[in-house]
Design an enzyme around this catalytic site. Structure first.
Site, PDB file in Angstrom:
ATOM      1  N   LYS A 187       0.854  -1.197   0.000  1.00 36.14           N
ATOM      2  CA  LYS A 187       0.000   0.000   0.000  1.00 36.14           C
ATOM      3  C   LYS A 187       0.886   1.241   0.000  1.00 36.14           C
ATOM      4  CE  LYS A 187      -1.736   2.909   2.911  1.00 36.14           C
ATOM      5  NZ  LYS A 187      -1.720   4.039   1.995  1.00 36.14           N
ATOM      6  N   GLY A 204       6.927   5.794   7.713  1.00 36.71           N
ATOM      7  CA  GLY A 204       6.052   6.962   7.717  1.00 36.71           C
ATOM      8  C   GLY A 204       6.238   7.740   9.005  1.00 36.71           C
ATOM      9  N   GLY A 217       2.919   5.308  12.764  1.00 36.93           N
ATOM     10  CA  GLY A 217       3.690   4.111  13.129  1.00 36.93           C
ATOM     11  C   GLY A 217       3.232   3.534  14.464  1.00 36.93           C
ATOM     12  N   GLU A 248       9.888   2.343  10.478  1.00 31.32           N
ATOM     13  CA  GLU A 248      10.861   3.415  10.216  1.00 31.32           C
ATOM     14  C   GLU A 248      10.081   4.715  10.240  1.00 31.32           C
ATOM     15  OE1 GLU A 248      14.011   3.040   9.944  1.00 31.32           O
ATOM     16  OE2 GLU A 248      14.172   0.889   9.584  1.00 31.32           O
ATOM     17  N   CYS A 261      13.383  11.861   5.811  1.00 33.36           N
ATOM     18  CA  CYS A 261      13.444  11.453   7.218  1.00 33.36           C
ATOM     19  C   CYS A 261      14.813  11.793   7.786  1.00 33.36           C
ATOM     20  CB  CYS A 261      13.165   9.968   7.334  1.00 33.36           C
ATOM     21  SG  CYS A 261      14.161   8.974   6.243  1.00 33.36           S
ATOM     22  N   GLN A 291       1.099  19.950   3.754  1.00 33.09           N
ATOM     23  CA  GLN A 291       2.517  19.952   4.132  1.00 33.09           C
ATOM     24  C   GLN A 291       3.059  21.376   4.122  1.00 33.09           C
ATOM     25  OE1 GLN A 291       4.071  16.878   4.989  1.00 33.09           O
ATOM     26  NE2 GLN A 291       5.407  18.442   5.861  1.00 33.09           N
ATOM     27  N   GLU A 307       9.545  17.403  14.146  1.00 36.48           N
ATOM     28  CA  GLU A 307       9.813  17.211  12.719  1.00 36.48           C
ATOM     29  C   GLU A 307       8.905  18.134  11.905  1.00 36.48           C
ATOM     30  OE1 GLU A 307       8.533  13.551  10.687  1.00 36.48           O
ATOM     31  OE2 GLU A 307      10.591  13.362   9.969  1.00 36.48           O
TER      32      GLU A 307
END
Ligand code: NAD
Length: 510
Positions: free
Chosen positions: A189, A241, A246, A263, A297, A344, A398
């Site tokens: 996916k 993601g 996660g 991750e 990331c 974003q 982040e």
């Protein structure tokens, strides 16, 4: 991260191409027939296509197909599985330029970087194809006479692979290729923002001759992801993601005791010491901070500089950041593309505001770019904050955009403390010419990746990749470490003595 897709009734528009799921070797529409749009973040008028807005039922069909296919695929000798991977790698080589252009068009990063993304998929596919003739186990002496002891890797079954949009071909390859070469079957996916690159990748596997049901592809949102994290037949969930999603995946998969490989987010740091080659460090910070529009990331979103070189660094870095050319990534003159989506971009703007309110000094950028052609996309100036305190939100959270926070330090120890002082632990780097400082920082920085005299980005496919703390849950991808995610050990004892021998109990004559 939010998404900007919209669910629409089908058929969409006669000129818009509609792409299907790939389940059990067939390209088929979702059961509901609903689709979502994929648009170019550099130009919202550019509609790339419509993709299936799948439901849990579609995902279920894909898992069922993968479960059936596993019974055959696990018995195919690994070198034979690898032949399909070798062929796939060759096909990606042939299609590299088109794949890079499709990727830039759907997620915005500049062509040079999307070529790199496709190249990473090529490298990973060749590497994992090579593993078809390795996957080494152990043969060890038994403590008993006339007894043989060894360990072999075994596939687990159906692997769910759930991926983000920022490396739309590289990251799927990191998961799917080791899963396949180990003998697992896959349901994939991709992120809703990058379904075309994912489809290009799956098409390659189909063309390379992957048997039906071995790789299945289902586009859609959280409903699909939830089914893929909870279905009984799924034995591995490999997710890349955000940390918040996660965590949800981890919780959903826990009751079924699935192997979960996560991750997640990062807040990486470049440490610049007083003896650093300053121009080299500036180059590294530009590439680390603004490459992929800061949407990596491993992005160098934090820089800590020794106070004696702080002013000189900030002057050069700010000047160079202001000079970066921002625009459509398909134009090779541009160095920085758009943010991937409106949401974003809004996150970037929100943090620019937060940083100013927190009292950091805005040294460069800070605004959305809306002149001329740029108004069609989600562009933002490369932004540098100075005088940042390590506890400010812009230094802790982040942002995933073109925003770099610069801090001061008085010593290596303080730089390392700042480096470690966040919830994440993916990548860190140091610029210094002092080998003692470099080794001390390498040892004491608690991250999965570390660089000396290079930025926080630049991983190669044959080494383990992953992070500590809120970035990862102890697994690694890439290299042979990926085989540990997608296989499990079976220890085998063969007794050829013809009598009952009891380990730990029967003592042997010398
Ligand atoms: P995201 O967490 O929003 O989405 C990731 C994937 O999860 C997508 O496919 C999404 O559709 C899916 N998803 C959403 N809800 C789900 C649910 N409830 N169950 C299962 N799946 C669900 O992340 P994103 O915005 O696509 O990517 C950006 C993030 O990825 C950043 O935080 C970045 O740091 C991280 N990232 C990490 C690495 C790494 O290796 N550590 C690499 C690249 C990106």
């Amino acid at each position: 991260m939010g998404h900007s897709w919209r669910v629409m009734p089908t058929p969409v528009h006669t000129k818009v191409q509609t792409y299907n799921n790939f389940i059990d070797g067939e390209w088929i529409a979702s059961r509901s027939g609903a689709v979502f749009e994929n648009r170019n973040p550099a130009d919202q008028n550019d509609l790339i296509g419509a993709f299936q807005q799948s439901s849990a039922a579609d995902a279920q069909a894909a898992v069922d197909a993968a479960a059936r296919a596993f019974e055959r695929w696990r018995l195919v000798p690994a070198p034979k599985r690898a032949e399909i991977l070798f062929h796939a790698a060759e096909l990606i080589v042939q299609r590299k330029e088109q794949f890079a252009r499709d990727m830039t068009r759907e997620m915005g990063k500049v062509l040079e970087e999307t070529r790199g993304d496709v190249q990473e998929a090529i490298d990973m596919t060749f590497f994992m194809a090579g593993e078809g003739r390795r996957q080494y186990g152990q043969t060890v002496p038994s403590e008993l006479r006339d007894k043989f002891a060894m360990s072999v890797r075994q596939p687990l079954g159906v692997c769910s692979t759930i991926t983000p949009w920022n490396f739309p071909m590289a990251i799927p390859s990191w998961k799917i290729m080791p899963a396949l070469v180990c003998g697992n079957t896959v349901v994939f996916k991709p992120a809703t923002l990058t379904p075309l690159s994912a489809l290009n990748f799956v098409k390659v596997l189909e063309d390379a001759g992957i048997p039906e049901g071995v790789v299945n592809f289902v586009t859609g949102g959280p409903d699909v992801g939830t089914l893929l994290s909870t279905h009984d037949a799924v034995r591995v969930v490999s997710f890349t993601g955000s940390t918040s999603v996660g965590r949800t995946v981890n919780e959903n998969a826990a009751p079924g005791f699935k192997k979960v490989h996560l991750e997640m987010g990062g807040k990486n740091i470049i440490m610049i010491m007083d003896d650093a080659q300053l121009e080299l460090a500036v180059e590294g910070c530009l590439w680390g901070g603004f490459g992929t529009t800061g949407q990596r990331c491993t992005a160098a979103s934090r820089v800590v500089v020794h106070e004696t070189v702080y002013d000189a660094f900030v002057e050069q870095f700010t000047r160079r950041a202001k000079a970066l050319r921002v625009g459509n990534g398909l134009d090779e003159k541009n160095q920085v593309g758009p943010s991937v989506s409106e949401s974003q971009l809004q996150t970037v703007m929100k943090y620019v505001d937060i940083g100013q309110k927190e009292g950091a000094t805005l040294l460069a950028g800070g605004h959305r770019l809306e002149k001329g052609e740029l108004a069609k996309g989600f562009f933002h100036e490369p932004t540098v904050f100075g005088d940042v305190h390590p506890q400010m939100r812009i230094a802790q959270e982040e942002i995933f955009g073109p925003v770099v926070s610069v801090m001061r330090c008085r010593s290596l120890a303080e730089a390392i403390e700042i480096g470690n002082g966040v919830q994440y632990g993916l990548s860190a780097s140091i610029y210094t010419r002092d080998i003692n400082k470099a080794f001390t920082a390498m040892r004491d920085t608690y991250t999965g990746l570390f660089y000396v005299n290079a930025p926080t980005i630049g991983a190669e496919v044959h080494l383990p990749f992953g992070g500590t703390k809120a970035t990862g849950n102890g697994h690694r991808e890439a290299g042979t470490a990926a085989l540990d995610v997608f296989s499990e050990w079976k220890s085998i004892y063969v007794d050829f003595s013809g009598k009952l021998q009891r380990a730990q109990i029967d003592t042997q004559e010398l």
